[in-house]
Structure formats: structure tokens, C-alpha cells
Design a protein around this motif. Structure first.
Motif, mmCIF file in Angstrom:
data_model
loop_
_atom_site.group_PDB
_atom_site.id
_atom_site.type_symbol
_atom_site.label_atom_id
_atom_site.label_comp_id
_atom_site.label_asym_id
_atom_site.label_seq_id
_atom_site.Cartn_x
_atom_site.Cartn_y
_atom_site.Cartn_z
ATOM 1 N N PRO A 481 26.249 43.604 40.929
ATOM 2 C CA PRO A 481 27.470 43.805 41.726
ATOM 3 C C PRO A 481 27.931 42.544 42.437
ATOM 4 O O PRO A 481 29.143 42.297 42.535
ATOM 5 C CB PRO A 481 27.054 44.890 42.714
ATOM 6 C CG PRO A 481 25.933 45.601 42.085
ATOM 7 C CD PRO A 481 25.198 44.555 41.317
ATOM 8 N N MET A 482 26.984 41.729 42.927
ATOM 9 C CA MET A 482 27.389 40.519 43.623
ATOM 10 C C MET A 482 28.014 39.522 42.659
ATOM 11 O O MET A 482 28.942 38.774 43.029
ATOM 12 C CB MET A 482 26.185 39.891 44.333
ATOM 13 C CG MET A 482 25.776 40.634 45.596
ATOM 14 S SD MET A 482 27.107 40.796 46.806
ATOM 15 C CE MET A 482 27.495 39.101 47.152
ATOM 16 N N GLU A 483 27.528 39.442 41.397
ATOM 17 C CA GLU A 483 28.179 38.592 40.408
ATOM 18 C C GLU A 483 29.628 39.027 40.206
ATOM 19 O O GLU A 483 30.545 38.190 40.086
ATOM 20 C CB GLU A 483 27.418 38.638 39.084
ATOM 21 C CG GLU A 483 26.112 37.863 39.083
ATOM 22 C CD GLU A 483 25.437 37.893 37.715
ATOM 23 O OE1 GLU A 483 26.063 38.439 36.776
ATOM 24 O OE2 GLU A 483 24.308 37.401 37.584
ATOM 25 N N ARG A 484 29.842 40.341 40.185
ATOM 26 C CA ARG A 484 31.204 40.833 39.992
ATOM 27 C C ARG A 484 32.080 40.475 41.193
ATOM 28 O O ARG A 484 33.286 40.261 41.050
ATOM 29 C CB ARG A 484 31.196 42.347 39.766
ATOM 30 C CG ARG A 484 30.619 42.749 38.429
ATOM 31 C CD ARG A 484 30.990 44.185 38.071
ATOM 32 N NE ARG A 484 30.438 45.146 39.023
ATOM 33 C CZ ARG A 484 29.223 45.662 38.955
ATOM 34 N NH1 ARG A 484 28.405 45.277 37.959
ATOM 35 N NH2 ARG A 484 28.797 46.537 39.823
ATOM 36 N N VAL A 485 31.492 40.435 42.410
ATOM 37 C CA VAL A 485 32.267 40.057 43.602
ATOM 38 C C VAL A 485 32.785 38.629 43.443
ATOM 39 O O VAL A 485 33.986 38.350 43.592
ATOM 40 C CB VAL A 485 31.416 40.203 44.880
ATOM 41 C CG1 VAL A 485 32.129 39.582 46.074
ATOM 42 C CG2 VAL A 485 31.110 41.667 45.147
ATOM 43 N N PHE A 486 31.847 37.703 43.133
ATOM 44 C CA PHE A 486 32.271 36.306 42.989
ATOM 45 C C PHE A 486 33.215 36.145 41.792
ATOM 46 O O PHE A 486 34.185 35.374 41.840
ATOM 47 C CB PHE A 486 31.054 35.397 42.827
ATOM 48 C CG PHE A 486 30.306 35.177 44.117
ATOM 49 C CD1 PHE A 486 30.834 34.357 45.103
ATOM 50 C CD2 PHE A 486 29.094 35.801 44.346
ATOM 51 C CE1 PHE A 486 30.140 34.153 46.285
ATOM 52 C CE2 PHE A 486 28.409 35.597 45.532
ATOM 53 C CZ PHE A 486 28.922 34.780 46.515
ATOM 54 N N GLN A 487 32.914 36.870 40.717
ATOM 55 C CA GLN A 487 33.759 36.778 39.528
ATOM 56 C C GLN A 487 35.181 37.256 39.856
ATOM 57 O O GLN A 487 36.159 36.662 39.391
ATOM 58 C CB GLN A 487 33.150 37.607 38.407
ATOM 59 C CG GLN A 487 33.871 37.453 37.083
ATOM 60 C CD GLN A 487 33.163 38.217 35.964
ATOM 61 O OE1 GLN A 487 32.165 38.872 36.202
ATOM 62 N NE2 GLN A 487 33.692 38.106 34.767
ATOM 63 N N ASN A 488 35.279 38.298 40.670
ATOM 64 C CA ASN A 488 36.594 38.841 41.036
ATOM 65 C C ASN A 488 37.363 37.849 41.897
ATOM 66 O O ASN A 488 38.561 37.615 41.683
ATOM 67 C CB ASN A 488 36.416 40.177 41.756
ATOM 68 C CG ASN A 488 37.749 40.844 42.047
ATOM 69 O OD1 ASN A 488 38.593 40.950 41.156
ATOM 70 N ND2 ASN A 488 37.950 41.270 43.283
ATOM 71 N N LEU A 489 36.683 37.229 42.886
ATOM 72 C CA LEU A 489 37.363 36.266 43.759
ATOM 73 C C LEU A 489 37.835 35.041 42.967
ATOM 74 O O LEU A 489 38.967 34.562 43.137
ATOM 75 C CB LEU A 489 36.425 35.838 44.897
ATOM 76 C CG LEU A 489 36.041 36.935 45.904
ATOM 77 C CD1 LEU A 489 35.020 36.385 46.887
ATOM 78 C CD2 LEU A 489 37.278 37.430 46.644
ATOM 79 N N ILE A 490 36.968 34.506 42.075
ATOM 80 C CA ILE A 490 37.341 33.316 41.309
ATOM 81 C C ILE A 490 38.424 33.646 40.286
ATOM 82 O O ILE A 490 39.363 32.862 40.061
ATOM 83 C CB ILE A 490 36.094 32.721 40.637
ATOM 84 C CG1 ILE A 490 35.099 32.253 41.715
ATOM 85 C CG2 ILE A 490 36.454 31.552 39.730
ATOM 86 C CD1 ILE A 490 33.734 31.853 41.165
ATOM 87 N N ALA A 491 38.329 34.835 39.652
ATOM 88 C CA ALA A 491 39.342 35.228 38.664
ATOM 89 C C ALA A 491 40.703 35.376 39.325
ATOM 90 O O ALA A 491 41.739 34.981 38.747
ATOM 91 C CB ALA A 491 38.924 36.520 37.987
ATOM 92 N N ASN A 492 40.733 35.955 40.522
ATOM 93 C CA ASN A 492 42.012 36.086 41.239
ATOM 94 C C ASN A 492 42.594 34.713 41.556
ATOM 95 O O ASN A 492 43.815 34.503 41.469
ATOM 96 C CB ASN A 492 41.807 36.873 42.538
ATOM 97 C CG ASN A 492 41.560 38.360 42.291
ATOM 98 O OD1 ASN A 492 41.861 38.868 41.203
ATOM 99 N ND2 ASN A 492 41.000 39.048 43.275
ATOM 100 N N ALA A 493 41.728 33.762 41.957
ATOM 101 C CA ALA A 493 42.223 32.407 42.276
ATOM 102 C C ALA A 493 42.784 31.737 41.029
ATOM 103 O O ALA A 493 43.836 31.076 41.081
ATOM 104 C CB ALA A 493 41.085 31.584 42.888
ATOM 105 N N ILE A 494 42.100 31.865 39.860
ATOM 106 C CA ILE A 494 42.587 31.252 38.616
ATOM 107 C C ILE A 494 43.918 31.858 38.221
ATOM 108 O O ILE A 494 44.863 31.148 37.818
ATOM 109 C CB ILE A 494 41.529 31.422 37.503
ATOM 110 C CG1 ILE A 494 40.266 30.614 37.841
ATOM 111 C CG2 ILE A 494 42.095 30.999 36.154
ATOM 112 C CD1 ILE A 494 39.106 30.864 36.889
ATOM 113 N N GLU A 495 44.018 33.193 38.322
ATOM 114 C CA GLU A 495 45.266 33.865 37.923
ATOM 115 C C GLU A 495 46.414 33.508 38.842
ATOM 116 O O GLU A 495 47.573 33.515 38.427
ATOM 117 C CB GLU A 495 45.052 35.374 37.914
ATOM 118 C CG GLU A 495 46.216 36.147 37.327
ATOM 119 C CD GLU A 495 45.907 37.623 37.216
ATOM 120 O OE1 GLU A 495 46.818 38.388 36.839
ATOM 121 O OE2 GLU A 495 44.754 38.031 37.517
ATOM 122 N N ALA A 496 46.121 33.179 40.121
ATOM 123 C CA ALA A 496 47.186 32.822 41.071
ATOM 124 C C ALA A 496 47.703 31.409 40.857
ATOM 125 O O ALA A 496 48.693 31.015 41.484
ATOM 126 C CB ALA A 496 46.672 32.971 42.503
#
Length: 581
Positions: A481-496
Motif C-alpha cells: 500500500p505504501m508503494e501505491r501511495v508514492f506511486q500515486n503522488l509521483i504519477a499525479n505530478a507527472i500527469e500535471a
């Protein structure tokens, strides 16, 4: 300081049961009603008693007038009979005192009454003969004879004071024929002394009124005690309608006693005591008190029975409401009547049924919603690994790749499938109620594992990812779950940042905590959604996704004993995460 006792009193009153409130208010109402009625009745009775005493005194005075006039008429009739007796008139013509005395005595013996006095005087006022009580009374002054001459030939009546005593008299002239008309021979004076016997006779005949004769400032005759007579003679009993005599209250009537010429000689006071009226008022007060006590007891008993009967259904409603508060929605209140209380009980039962049905419907809807939220979460978590598997498989099928590229794509597909398997295992653990074990992990490894699936997307958007996480930072984590947290934050930054940019992940230890920040150089977070950013289905500027990533990420961090929030940055967006070491 005075507010606190009042507040305590209000709290005590609020804690009193409704039954005792009804009893208390009823007792106050009954007490006030009977007090008002008692005061009104007592006041009216006192008025009636005073008016009755006034009427009794007036009646006593009328009785006195009748008796006094009757007595005077008797005296006048006796004097008239004497004056017209032939032998008396013949004796008067002789002008011999002995002859006159003997003739008058013989006639007086036949018509006299006990206690009466009889005087014979000449026109000049000299006494010729004394008969009856006059023989024992020292009546020296008969000047009233000359005063009565102004009323001759009519009889004159009135009171006289002589020898220290008061008399009621009738003066009758005796005339004889003369050459020039009629000549006055002698004057007959018939009277009766005003004494205590006369006063007692008047008291008996008037039913208990007190009579007091006063002349020349002293009590001549009365029915009162000697002490009360002295009280009157001292002037402490004013001639008012209501007065106090030696501490006792009387109603008083005053009449003037006139002499032969009509001048005031003394006065008669008729008194009626308030003792009888006060006794009747006391008896009435005792009767009212007894009736008040009986009415209070009866009112309390009746109010208590009626209140218990009325409040019994209310108590059942109260107990049923308490059962509902404890979660027992199957409770029912018995309907024992068709009045308002009965209808209220029926409405309460219908409400319980409605609440029970609504609760069951809510449980069903909650289960459906839980399944929907769980499905949404699963879809969100499976989206990235499935996309990696799909994309890698598509490249393998459509492109001619080198052995190294194939190996790298196979490794990505393998890790994505392992992530899908981990997600499904987590779902199974949650479904079966098993806790997911945590392991001590290096934070840099967790962040690196989250960045690997995003390398291609970062390269495609020309976004550089920089890790500034120390190698020695270790902490217990539920890794997937923690990998998914960081993955979600970084993915949102890349998409922005579709036009390129940079993402940096920094970590600093502060005591027993580690602070992790994820910053980008993108457009930042709009002010309109910043306060609601971690709410479900809130997103901005994203082409893909449903706005659940941040909400689920913060929930995961909170489950690890930390927190996730945003902070303002000079450029782009900045997310800060706190995790316990």
C-alpha cells in the motif's frame, strides 16, 4: 454569584418527574384558589356581620323608642285619669294641701304601677304632695313645672335631672272653669326613674343589646360592668359607630335625651358586641380550614390517580424511546385507549416500524455502497499494473525488440502481475478479516519501487524524478500500500506536467518521525479545490482517474499512524507526509 443558585434550582426542577410537577402545580393552584375564596368569604362575612350588628342596634333603638313611648303613654294616661277624677278635681278646688294629698293618694293607689312616682305642684312650682316612688326620692327642684307651662294645656314630656338621678316624666295641667275661661289649679307630674332595672328590662326586650344612660358626664344607668362604666365616664369611648370598650369591639348607636323644653340633657348609647360575630367568623374560618384540608387531600389524591393514569402511557413511551436509543428497534408500545395518548402510542409504533425498515434499507444500501467503494478502490489500484501488463504485451506483439528490451518488458510484466496478485491477496485478507503484517523496510527502496513503473511515463513527458531519501531510513510499513501511495503522488505530478518538469522526493528524520515531501514544478493546486483535495472524487486537470488516489493515499498513511497534507510552494505542488519511525 447569584446566578449559580438559580441555575442549580432550575436543574433540580428539570430533574423532577412530570407527576410531581403536576402535583406541585395543582397544590399551588388549589391553595391559591382556596386562599382567595377564604379571604373573599371572610371579608364578605365580616361586612355582613357588621351590617347585621348595625341593623340589630337600629332595631334595639326602635324597640327602645316603642318601650319608652309606651311607658310615657302609660304615665300620661294615668295622669290624665287623675286629673279628670271628680274627687281629685274637687279636692284641688279647696286648695287645701292635706285634702288634695288625701284625694290624690286614694286615686293613685287605684291606677299606679310599680316604680312610678307622682308629684302634685302648684302653678308656681311648689310641691303639694308626693306619692309612690316620690315619697322615697328627694326631688326638691321642680322648676321644670314652670318650663312645661309653655306647652299647657297639652301634656309635656321629657327627661329631668333632680336629686342626682334621671327621670322620664309627663307633666299634666289641671284646669277648672272660671269667669274668664279656664283657670290652672295644679300640675300633676307622673314619672319613672331611669335606673339599672330599666336598662336590664330594655336589654332583655332587645335580645342582648347593652344600654347606657349618660347625664352630666356620668353614667346614670347601664347594663355594663362597673369597670366598663368608668371607661365610658373617662371619655375613652367616642360616640362613633364602631368603638372599643375595654379591649372589646362594639357597634354603637347614640340618641340624645331631651328635657321638657327639648334641650339636650343627656344621651343614650346602645351597644352591640362583636363577640358573637367574631365567634361566627372563627367558626367559619375553622370550617373553611377543614374544608380546605379535605379539598387539598381529595385534590391531591384525585390528581395523583389521574396523573398516574395519564402518565403511564407516557412512561411506556419513555422506556420504549430508551430501548430505541440502545438499538432495539423491535420495541412496541401497547395501545390501551383511543384518545390522544393512544393515538400517540400508535404513531410511535408506526415510527418504530418505519425506523426498523429504514435501518434495514440503510444497511442494504451501505453494503452496496461498501461493495461499490471497494470495487472502485480495486479498480483504481489495478489500473496501473494492468496498464503496464497491457502496454508491455502490446509492445511484445507489435514490435521487433532486442533481447534486452524483451527482458526488461518481461520484468515489468512480471512485477505488474505480482502487484495484481498482492492486491488480490490484500482484498482476500480484508474479506476474511486477517490483518496484513508489516515489515521493516528501507524507505528509499519503497520509493524506488514506486518509481520504476512510472519511468516510461516520466520519459515520455520529459519529467525527471530525483530521489533525496537517505539509505539508512528504515521503518515498519505495509509495503505494497505504501508503494501505491508514492506511486500515486509521483504519477499525479507527472500527469500535471505534460510539457516537462521535475519531481523531487525528499526525506528528513525529526526525532521519532520521518518527514517525506513530494514536490513538482507544475502549475500547482487550484485554490478552489485545495481545501477538499483529499475528499473522494475530487480532482483537477487530470485526463484519467476518478479522484480517489489522494483520498485512498491519505487513508493508508493514517493507518500507519502518520498523516498526509499539502503545503504552499513557490512553484508547483508540495505534498508532505509524516510517518513514525
Amino acid at each position: 454569584m447569584s446566578r449559580f443558585p438559580r441555575m442549580k434550582m432550575k436543574l433540580r426542577l428539570r430533574s423532577v418527574s412530570l407527576l410531581w410537577r403536576i402535583l406541585f402545580s395543582t397544590s399551588l393552584a388549589i391553595t391559591a384558589l382556596f386562599a382567595a375564596m377564604g379571604w373573599i368569604l371572610q371579608d364578605q362575612f365580616a361586612r355582613i356581620a357588621s351590617l347585621s350588628l348595625a341593623q340589630e342596634v337600629q332595631a334595639s333603638f326602635h324597640a327602645y323608642e316603642l318601650l319608652s313611648n309606651a311607658r310615657a303613654d302609660q304615665l300620661a294616661a294615668a295622669a290624665r285619669v287623675l286629673s279628670q277624677t271628680p274627687q281629685v278635681r274637687s279636692a284641688f278646688r279647696t286648695r287645701d294641701q292635706a285634702t288634695i294629698r288625701d284625694a290624690a293618694a286614694e286615686a293613685w293607689d287605684r291606677i299606679s304601677r310599680p316604680g312610678a312616682l307622682f308629684l302634685i305642684a302648684d302653678p308656681a312650682g311648689s310641691v303639694i304632695a308626693r306619692l309612690g316612688e316620690a315619697e322615697r326620692e328627694s326631688i326638691a327642684d321642680v322648676s321644670f313645672v314652670r318650663a312645661a307651662a309653655g306647652q299647657f294645656p297639652r301634656q309635656a314630656r321629657g327627661f329631668v335631672w333632680s336629686g342626682g338621678r334621671l327621670y322620664q316624666i309627663v307633666v299634666t295641667p289641671v284646669y277648672v272653669a272660671a269667669e274668664q275661661g279656664q283657670a290652672l289649679l295644679n300640675v300633676l307630674v307622673v314619672g319613672i326613674a331611669v335606673d339599672a332595672d330599666l336598662a336590664r328590662e330594655l336589654k332583655i326586650s332587645t335580645g342582648g343589646s347593652e344600654f347606657v344612660y349618660l347625664a352630666r358626664g356620668r353614667v346614670v344607668a347601664s347594663t355594663l360592668a362597673p369597670e366598663e362604666e368608668k371607661w365610658i365616664e373617662s371619655g375613652r369611648l367616642p360616640p362613633a359607630s364602631e368603638a372599643r370598650l375595654d379591649g372589646a369591639k362594639y357597634y354603637q348607636f347614640t340618641s340624645t335625651l331631651s328635657d321638657i323644653e327639648g334641650r339636650p340633657l343627656g344621651e343614650l348609647r346602645i351597644l352591640r358586641s362583636f363577640d358573637a360575630a367574631n365567634k361566627r367568623i372563627s367558626d367559619l374560618r375553622a370550617l373553611m380550614l377543614a374544608l380546605w384540608i379535605a379539598a387539598m387531600l381529595a385534590g391531591f389524591a384525585l390528581t395523583y390517580l389521574l396523573a398516574r393514569r395519564l402518565l403511564k402511557p407516557v412512561g411506556e413511551l419513555d422506556r420504549a424511546a430508551a430501548e430505541i436509543g440502545r438499538g432495539n428497534y423491535a420495541v412496541q408500545v401497547p395501545v390501551s385507549s383511543g384518545d390522544e395518548i393512544g393515538r400517540l402510542a400508535g404513531t410511535f409504533n408506526a415510527m418504530c416500524t418505519s425506523i426498523r425498515n429504514a435501518r434495514q434499507e440503510l444497511i442494504r444500501n451501505e453494503r452496496i455502497g461498501t461493495i461499490g467503494r471497494l470495487s472502485t478502490s480495486i479498480i483504481h489500484d489495478l489500473r496501473n499494473p494492468l496498464a503496464a501488463i497491457y502496454g508491455g504485451a502490446e509492445i511484445l506483439v507489435d514490435a521487433e525488440l532486442s533481447r534486452e528490451q524483451v527482458r526488461r518488458l518481461a520484468g515489468n510484466i512480471y512485477r505488474a502481475s505480482r502487484r495484481v496478485q498482492d492486491l488480490l491477496q490484500e482484498l482476500a485478507d480484508v474479506t476474511e478479516g486477517r490483518a496484513h503484517a508489516r515489515e521493516v523496510c528501507r524507505l528509499r527502496d519503497v520509493v524506488s519501487a514506486a518509481c520504476e513503473p512510472l519511468a516510461a511515463a516520466a520519459q515520455a513527458h520529459q519529467v525527471s524524478v530525483r530521489l533525496e531519501v537517505p539509505e539508512d531510513v528504515e521503518l515498519p510499513l505495509d509495503r505494497s500500500p505504501m508503494e501505491r501511495v508514492f506511486q500515486n503522488l509521483i504519477a499525479n505530478a507527472i500527469e500535471a506536467m505534460p510539457e516537462g518538469g521535475a519531481v523531487s522526493v525528499r526525506a528528513d528524520t525529526r526525532g521519532a518521525e520521518v518527514m517525506v515531501s513530494v514536490e513538482d514544478t507544475g502549475p500547482g493546486i487550484p485554490d478552489g479545490i485545495a481545501p477538499r483535495l483529499f475528499e473522494p472524487f475530487v480532482s483537477s486537470g487530470k485526463k484519467n482517474g476518478m479522484g480517489l488516489g489522494l483520498a485512498l493515499s491519505r487513508k493508508t498513511v493514517l493507518a500507519h499512524g502518520g498523516d498526509l497534507w499539502t503545503e504552499s510552494a513557490k512553484m508547483g505542488a508540495r505534498f508532505v507526509m509524516k510517518l513514525p519511525l
